[in-house]
Motif scaffolding. Structure first.
Motif, short mmCIF file in Angstrom:
data_model
loop_
_atom_site.label_atom_id
_atom_site.label_comp_id
_atom_site.label_asym_id
_atom_site.label_seq_id
_atom_site.Cartn_x
_atom_site.Cartn_y
_atom_site.Cartn_z
N ASP A 16 -3.69 22.80 10.63
CA ASP A 16 -4.30 21.70 9.89
C ASP A 16 -3.29 20.55 9.87
OD1 ASP A 16 -5.70 20.04 8.24
OD2 ASP A 16 -5.86 21.44 6.57
N ARG A 43 -9.46 13.06 9.30
CA ARG A 43 -9.70 14.47 9.63
C ARG A 43 -10.77 14.62 10.70
NH1 ARG A 43 -12.27 19.32 8.38
NH2 ARG A 43 -10.86 21.01 7.74
N PHE A 89 -4.10 26.92 9.07
CA PHE A 89 -5.30 26.93 8.24
C PHE A 89 -5.28 28.16 7.32
CE2 PHE A 89 -7.06 23.82 11.18
CZ PHE A 89 -7.82 23.04 10.32
N ASP A 168 -12.36 23.66 17.95
CA ASP A 168 -13.18 22.93 16.98
C ASP A 168 -13.84 21.70 17.59
OD1 ASP A 168 -10.66 21.54 17.14
OD2 ASP A 168 -11.22 20.46 15.32
N CYS A 186 -15.09 26.85 15.83
CA CYS A 186 -14.52 26.99 14.49
C CYS A 186 -15.12 25.94 13.55
CB CYS A 186 -13.00 26.85 14.55
SG CYS A 186 -12.23 28.14 15.56
N TYR A 188 -14.68 25.59 10.47
CA TYR A 188 -13.73 25.13 9.46
C TYR A 188 -12.87 23.97 9.96
CZ TYR A 188 -10.41 27.94 12.16
OH TYR A 188 -9.64 28.46 13.18
N GLY A 189 -12.95 23.65 11.24
CA GLY A 189 -12.08 22.64 11.84
C GLY A 189 -12.55 21.22 11.63
N TYR A 190 -12.10 20.33 12.51
CA TYR A 190 -12.34 18.90 12.36
C TYR A 190 -13.65 18.50 13.02
CZ TYR A 190 -7.32 18.95 11.24
OH TYR A 190 -6.10 19.22 10.69
N HIS A 208 -14.64 30.60 8.77
CA HIS A 208 -13.30 30.63 8.19
C HIS A 208 -12.37 31.35 9.16
CE1 HIS A 208 -15.22 29.53 4.38
NE2 HIS A 208 -16.09 30.49 4.62
N ALA A 209 -11.09 31.01 9.09
CA ALA A 209 -10.12 31.67 9.96
C ALA A 209 -10.14 33.18 9.76
CB ALA A 209 -8.72 31.12 9.70
#
Length: 228
Positions: A16, A43, A89, A168, A186, A188-190, A208-209
């Protein structure tokens, strides 16, 4: 498949990095008498690269006069601010340990230049654990071309079918697919607002990771049940 390795995109997947990009961009904007931008906007832009971040912040086309000077100032400042707010992350540290405990290798395939990638990994004490880190400096073609994936597999000594690639951005999924490697998007990424990752064609999606461990379990189960 027999899963032997896990490959990660860097920004927005493994790390992150948005906080440091935001700080550097806003410092540069203030130096030029420009209004700062909020973290959320940065982000969403990080995975498109430094050019996109500077273009967004200064509201300038990358072909406009003076843009290259702004970009160089940004990159020079970022090089001095690489790992101030950057972290793995949430849950990712445990995933890397889990990969290693399973006797597998993990590595990175990124469009981030080695000038930034290598000292960043060193600062976060990941460089010695990472079995390979492929940057644009190491290949003739960036993602989504499969060349970086192929080189990572060559260095790891694994076939693309025996690894998975997490990313991502659509280009990450395209790169993995172009290399014949199973891909993982992913969430949860950007991710850009309005960008539907279900449309990317990834084989799997993680919210989530921490979801990586169940996925590895699933792939191991598939491996066991498909053996003759």
């Amino acid at each position: 498949m027999i899963l032997k390795a896990v490959l990660f995109d860097l920004d927005g997947t493994l790390l992150d990095t948005a906080a440091d990009f935001t700080t550097v961009l806003n410092t540069l904007l203030q130096q030029h008498g420009r209004p700062t931008v909020d973290y959320h906007r940065v982000r969403q832009t990080v995975s498109d690269g430094a050019r996109a971040v500077v273009s967004m912040g200064f509201e300038q086309d990358i072909e406009s006069p003076g843009f290259d000077t702004l970009l160089q100032s940004f990159l020079d400042a970022y090089a001095q601010h690489l790992a101030v707010g950057t972290t793995l992350f949430p849950g990712m540290a445990e995933q890397l340990t889990e990969i290693e405990n399973r006797g597998m290798q993990w590595g990175i395939v990124t469009n981030k230049p080695a000038r930034f990638t290598e000292p960043l990994l060193e600062a976060l004490e990941l460089k010695q654990r990472c079995a390979t880190a492929i940057c644009p400096d190491h290949v003739s073609n960036r993602k989504p071309h499969p060349e970086p994936i192929y080189l990572a597999c060559q260095q790891l000594g694994v076939h693309p079918r025996n690894a998975i690639y997490l990313g991502d951005h659509r280009r990450d999924i395209d790169a993995g697919r172009n290399a014949g490697m199973p891909t993982v998007a992913c969430r949860y990424g950007y991710i850009h607002d309005g960008d539907n990752i279900e449309d990317w064609g990834a084989d799997y999606i993680l919210s989530h990771a921490a979801d990586l461990t169940p996925l590895m379990d699933q792939l191991t189960t598939l491996e066991t049940t498909t053996q003759p």
